[in-house]
Design a protein around this motif. Structure first.
Motif, mmCIF file in Angstrom:
data_model
loop_
_atom_site.group_PDB
_atom_site.id
_atom_site.type_symbol
_atom_site.label_atom_id
_atom_site.label_comp_id
_atom_site.label_asym_id
_atom_site.label_seq_id
_atom_site.Cartn_x
_atom_site.Cartn_y
_atom_site.Cartn_z
ATOM 1 N N LEU A 50 -1.109 36.503 11.118
ATOM 2 C CA LEU A 50 -1.086 35.805 9.834
ATOM 3 C C LEU A 50 0.033 36.353 8.957
ATOM 4 N N GLY A 53 3.376 35.158 9.967
ATOM 5 C CA GLY A 53 3.567 33.710 9.894
ATOM 6 C C GLY A 53 3.409 32.990 11.216
ATOM 7 N N ILE A 55 0.596 32.224 12.626
ATOM 8 C CA ILE A 55 -0.518 31.274 12.475
ATOM 9 C C ILE A 55 -0.686 30.956 11.003
ATOM 10 N N ASP A 56 -1.305 29.809 10.721
ATOM 11 C CA ASP A 56 -1.540 29.451 9.330
ATOM 12 C C ASP A 56 -2.912 29.954 8.877
ATOM 13 N N GLU A 57 -3.188 29.813 7.610
ATOM 14 C CA GLU A 57 -4.428 30.314 7.005
ATOM 15 C C GLU A 57 -5.662 29.673 7.641
ATOM 16 N N GLU A 58 -5.580 28.379 7.926
ATOM 17 C CA GLU A 58 -6.735 27.676 8.504
ATOM 18 C C GLU A 58 -7.075 28.225 9.897
ATOM 19 N N GLU A 61 -8.612 31.701 9.523
ATOM 20 C CA GLU A 61 -10.011 31.699 9.072
ATOM 21 C C GLU A 61 -10.972 31.273 10.175
#
Length: 87
Positions: A50, A53, A55-58, A61
Motif C-alpha cells: 500500500l 502504491g 495496491i489501492d486502498e480498497e 482493506e
C-alpha cells in the motif's frame, strides 16, 4: 505385499508419489495459513504494498480484513480448535 501384487502396483508408483507430495504440500499450506506469524508477515507485506502504491486502498482493506479474520478465528491448523500455545 507379495511379489505379484507389487509388480501389478508398480505402474501406479509415480501417481502414488505425486499424491504423497501433493498431500504434504497441502498440509504445509494449511499449517502456514493458520500460523499467526505467517499472517502477521503477510499483513506487513500488505502494508508495504500500500505504501509503495502497488495496491489501492480498497484492495488493501479487503485483504487486511481477510487476514485479520484469520488471526481472530478460533479454528486453526486444518480445522482443529486453537487451544493456546503451540499446536
Amino acid at each position: 505385499m507379495g511379489l505379484v501384487s507389487g509388480l501389478l502396483l508398480l505402474p501406479l508408483a509415480p501417481l502414488r508419489g505425486t499424491l504423497w507430495v501433493a498431500d504434504h504440500l497441502l498440509q504445509e499450506a494449511e499449517r502456514q495459513t493458520g500460523d499467526p506469524r505467517a499472517v502477521q508477515a503477510r499483513l506487513a507485506a500488505l502494508n508495504r504494498a500500500l505504501e509503495e502504491g502497488a495496491i489501492d486502498e480498497e484492495a488493501f482493506e479487503e485483504e487486511e480484513e481477510r487476514l485479520l479474520a484469520r488471526l481472530d478465528s478460533p479454528v486453526r491448523y486444518a480445522g482443529r480448535p486453537h487451544r493456546g500455545g503451540v499446536s
